[in-house]
Each structure stands twice: as structure tokens, then as C-alpha cells.
Design a protein around this motif. Structure first.
Motif, PDB file in Angstrom:
ATOM      1  N   VAL A  62     -45.764  73.976   8.168  1.00 32.36           N
ATOM      2  CA  VAL A  62     -46.083  73.501   6.822  1.00 32.36           C
ATOM      3  C   VAL A  62     -45.593  72.071   6.647  1.00 32.36           C
ATOM      4  O   VAL A  62     -46.308  71.210   6.104  1.00 32.36           O
ATOM      5  CB  VAL A  62     -45.466  74.422   5.755  1.00 32.36           C
ATOM      6  CG1 VAL A  62     -45.677  73.836   4.358  1.00 32.36           C
ATOM      7  CG2 VAL A  62     -46.074  75.818   5.838  1.00 32.36           C
ATOM      8  N   ALA A  63     -44.376  71.795   7.100  1.00 31.79           N
ATOM      9  CA  ALA A  63     -43.804  70.452   6.949  1.00 31.79           C
ATOM     10  C   ALA A  63     -44.637  69.413   7.691  1.00 31.79           C
ATOM     11  O   ALA A  63     -44.905  68.325   7.163  1.00 31.79           O
ATOM     12  CB  ALA A  63     -42.364  70.438   7.460  1.00 31.79           C
ATOM     13  N   LYS A  64     -45.063  69.739   8.907  1.00 30.78           N
ATOM     14  CA  LYS A  64     -45.856  68.789   9.688  1.00 30.78           C
ATOM     15  C   LYS A  64     -47.249  68.612   9.088  1.00 30.78           C
ATOM     16  O   LYS A  64     -47.797  67.503   9.080  1.00 30.78           O
ATOM     17  CB  LYS A  64     -45.952  69.248  11.146  1.00 30.78           C
ATOM     18  CG  LYS A  64     -44.648  69.120  11.919  1.00 30.78           C
ATOM     19  CD  LYS A  64     -44.186  67.669  11.978  1.00 30.78           C
ATOM     20  CE  LYS A  64     -42.913  67.507  12.784  1.00 30.78           C
ATOM     21  NZ  LYS A  64     -42.435  66.093  12.784  1.00 30.78           N
ATOM     22  N   ALA A  65     -47.830  69.693   8.587  1.00 34.10           N
ATOM     23  CA  ALA A  65     -49.143  69.578   7.944  1.00 34.10           C
ATOM     24  C   ALA A  65     -49.055  68.689   6.711  1.00 34.10           C
ATOM     25  O   ALA A  65     -49.936  67.863   6.455  1.00 34.10           O
ATOM     26  CB  ALA A  65     -49.676  70.957   7.579  1.00 34.10           C
ATOM     27  N   ARG A  66     -47.972  68.847   5.951  1.00 33.48           N
ATOM     28  CA  ARG A  66     -47.784  68.046   4.735  1.00 33.48           C
ATOM     29  C   ARG A  66     -47.538  66.569   5.093  1.00 33.48           C
ATOM     30  O   ARG A  66     -48.044  65.666   4.431  1.00 33.48           O
ATOM     31  CB  ARG A  66     -46.626  68.603   3.931  1.00 33.48           C
ATOM     32  CG  ARG A  66     -46.402  67.913   2.590  1.00 33.48           C
ATOM     33  CD  ARG A  66     -45.409  68.667   1.745  1.00 33.48           C
ATOM     34  NE  ARG A  66     -45.973  69.925   1.232  1.00 33.48           N
ATOM     35  CZ  ARG A  66     -45.455  71.130   1.459  1.00 33.48           C
ATOM     36  NH1 ARG A  66     -44.361  71.256   2.183  1.00 33.48           N
ATOM     37  NH2 ARG A  66     -46.024  72.203   0.952  1.00 33.48           N
ATOM     38  N   GLU A  67     -46.772  66.352   6.142  1.00 34.16           N
ATOM     39  CA  GLU A  67     -46.432  64.978   6.531  1.00 34.16           C
ATOM     40  C   GLU A  67     -47.599  64.259   7.197  1.00 34.16           C
ATOM     41  O   GLU A  67     -47.863  63.077   6.918  1.00 34.16           O
ATOM     42  CB  GLU A  67     -45.242  65.010   7.507  1.00 34.16           C
ATOM     43  CG  GLU A  67     -44.879  63.660   8.101  1.00 34.16           C
ATOM     44  CD  GLU A  67     -43.873  63.768   9.236  1.00 34.16           C
ATOM     45  OE1 GLU A  67     -43.594  62.734   9.860  1.00 34.16           O
ATOM     46  OE2 GLU A  67     -43.375  64.896   9.505  1.00 34.16           O
ATOM     47  N   LEU A  68     -48.336  64.967   8.075  1.00 34.02           N
ATOM     48  CA  LEU A  68     -49.288  64.304   8.954  1.00 34.02           C
ATOM     49  C   LEU A  68     -50.748  64.483   8.558  1.00 34.02           C
ATOM     50  O   LEU A  68     -51.617  63.752   9.040  1.00 34.02           O
ATOM     51  CB  LEU A  68     -49.088  64.818  10.394  1.00 34.02           C
ATOM     52  CG  LEU A  68     -47.679  64.610  10.974  1.00 34.02           C
ATOM     53  CD1 LEU A  68     -47.544  65.330  12.303  1.00 34.02           C
ATOM     54  CD2 LEU A  68     -47.383  63.128  11.139  1.00 34.02           C
ATOM     55  N   ARG A  69     -51.038  65.482   7.703  1.00 35.37           N
ATOM     56  CA  ARG A  69     -52.411  65.752   7.252  1.00 35.37           C
ATOM     57  C   ARG A  69     -53.397  65.786   8.431  1.00 35.37           C
ATOM     58  O   ARG A  69     -54.321  64.970   8.534  1.00 35.37           O
ATOM     59  CB  ARG A  69     -52.857  64.721   6.220  1.00 35.37           C
ATOM     60  CG  ARG A  69     -52.005  64.682   4.956  1.00 35.37           C
ATOM     61  CD  ARG A  69     -51.978  66.022   4.230  1.00 35.37           C
ATOM     62  NE  ARG A  69     -53.262  66.367   3.666  1.00 35.37           N
ATOM     63  CZ  ARG A  69     -53.608  66.146   2.400  1.00 35.37           C
ATOM     64  NH1 ARG A  69     -52.748  65.572   1.561  1.00 35.37           N
ATOM     65  NH2 ARG A  69     -54.796  66.506   1.959  1.00 35.37           N
ATOM     66  N   PRO A  70     -53.237  66.737   9.341  1.00 38.73           N
ATOM     67  CA  PRO A  70     -54.106  66.803  10.524  1.00 38.73           C
ATOM     68  C   PRO A  70     -55.513  67.282  10.169  1.00 38.73           C
ATOM     69  O   PRO A  70     -55.756  67.784   9.070  1.00 38.73           O
ATOM     70  CB  PRO A  70     -53.387  67.830  11.403  1.00 38.73           C
ATOM     71  CG  PRO A  70     -52.721  68.748  10.415  1.00 38.73           C
ATOM     72  CD  PRO A  70     -52.261  67.834   9.300  1.00 38.73           C
ATOM     73  N   ASP A  71     -56.408  67.149  11.119  1.00 39.93           N
ATOM     74  CA  ASP A  71     -57.767  67.666  10.943  1.00 39.93           C
ATOM     75  C   ASP A  71     -57.824  69.177  11.120  1.00 39.93           C
ATOM     76  O   ASP A  71     -58.747  69.817  10.619  1.00 39.93           O
ATOM     77  CB  ASP A  71     -58.712  66.995  11.942  1.00 39.93           C
ATOM     78  CG  ASP A  71     -58.871  65.511  11.659  1.00 39.93           C
ATOM     79  OD1 ASP A  71     -59.255  65.164  10.525  1.00 39.93           O
ATOM     80  OD2 ASP A  71     -58.603  64.702  12.563  1.00 39.93           O
TER      81      ASP A  71
END
Length: 215
Positions: A62-71
Motif C-alpha cells: 500500500v505504501a509503495k502504491a501510494r508513493e509511486l502510483r504504478p501502472d
């Protein structure tokens, strides 16, 4: 984290967008088993994705998705600290990225939980690249469709009803015109723009012409 010069199989290269025209799509991988996580990263890299984070628990996903906004986020269901279904809910609530769920369990209840949490597709272990990569493409396509629909409509109730009608119209176009799901959505989208109609109006017209009541 990955090498942009990674060699691809000849048949895989044909399916990828040209890197001259578009940037590599990004992915976050969340899997607590390190060997499986490495395999997923390798599969995605060879398919042309830039894996910008690979983690072993739901909170980090969740933290990485929030930080990096991946495809795309590819995430296991069973993980420590926060399971994948809960993590998918958090990612979906914030509209961060489409999620593909990985699970060793194929029970209908788990699939429903993942879908209700906002997962766009799921893959049952053990899986091959031929299983995973199409699921990722489906998830990205569905997420783009939903984002497009929601940008058109502010009211939540109207969003749900429009999605339902567009899904019905897509199914009719697939059956009657032999289109794939992304092609059917693009047809509705293009017709909407060309005729200056909402996608809901186009979907209703398709249903009227090709069969079945709208409701």
C-alpha cells in the motif's frame, strides 16, 4: 531496479509498445515468498515492465502504491502484517492503481472477496507467464475503463449505473460484432466522442439495438 536493456523473447517483443513512443509501464510486486517474488519480477521485466518496488507484505504494498502510483500492482493474497485483500481495498479506496491478486486458493469466496476489494483480475498459483501477463493486461484495461467512466460522472450512484450499462453493451458488442473487451470499450468511447453523447447514452443505444432491456 530493472535493466531497460533486458533482452526479450522475439514473440514477446511483437506485443510490446515501442519504447520510442511510450515509456515502460511500471509495476509494484508484493509477495512474501522471495523465490516467487523474484520470478514475478523477472516475468514482468521480460514483458517490458519497470518493476519499481518488490515487497513482502501488504502494508509495504500500500505504501509503495501510494508513493509511486504504478501502472499495476501484482499482489499475493496471503501476506504478513496486512493480507492482500485488505491491501487491495486500501489501494482501491485511494484509486491508486489496478491490482492483480495471486492466490493458491481458488474458492469462489476468496475470488469474490478480492473482487469486492477492487482487484481487477486474479491468478491461481501455480501460474506461468502465459497466465499472469494476460491477467495484467485485463486489469490495466478495466481500470482505465472505470477511470474514464468515473471522470465523466460525479454522482456515485450514476457511476455504478453507467458502469453496469456499459458492461452490458460491451458484452453485446463482443457477442454480436466479435470484438474483444478493450475493442468494445474503445468503440463505445469513440462513438461517444464522435456523436457528442455520453457513454451511458451510447451504451443504452447498443442495448436497444442488439438486445435485452436496459434494466
Amino acid at each position: 531496479m530493472t535493466d531497460d536493456n533486458t533482452a526479450l523473447p522475439d514473440d514477446a517483443q511483437d506485443d510490446l509498445p515501442s519504447t520510442e513512443d511510450s515509456p515502460r509501464r511500471t509495476a509494484v510486486v508484493a509477495e512474501d515468498e522471495s523465490l516467487i517474488r523474484m520470478d514475478i519480477v523477472e516475468t514482468l521485466t521480460e514483458a517490458g515492465f519497470d518493476v519499481i518496488a518488490a515487497v513482502g507484505d501488504g502494508e509495504s504494498a500500500v505504501a509503495k502504491a501510494r508513493e509511486l502510483r504504478p501502472d499495476i500492482v501484482v499482489m499475493d493474497v496471503k501476506m504478513p502484517q496486512m493480507d492482500g485483500v485488505t491491501a487491495a481495498e486500501r489501494i482501491g479506496e485511494d484509486n491508486l492503481a489496478p491490482v492483480v491478486m495471486l492466490t493458491a486458493f481458488s474458492q469462489a469466496e476468496l475470488v469474490e472477496r478480492a473482487r469486492d476489494a477492487g482487484a481487477m483480475a486474479y491468478v491461481v498459483k501455480p501460474f506461468t507467464p502465459a497466465d499472469l501477463l494476460p491477467a495484467i493486461e485485463i486489469a490495466i484495461s478495466r481500470y482505465q475503463q472505470i477511470t474514464q467512466l468515473e471522470s465523466e460522472i460525479a454522482d456515485l450512484g450514476e457511476r455504478f449505473e453507467t458502469r453496469k450499462r456499459v458492461d452490458r453493451a460491451k458484452g453485446l458488442l463482443q457477442t454480436n460484432m466479435g470484438l474483444s473487451e478493450p475493442e468494445a470499450f474503445r468503440w463505445i468511447q469513440k462513438t461517444s466522442m464522435d456523436r457528442r453523447l455520453t457513454m451511458r447514452e451510447v451504451a443504452d443505444a447498443v442495448v436497444d439495438q442488439l438486445g435485452g432491456p436496459k434494466d
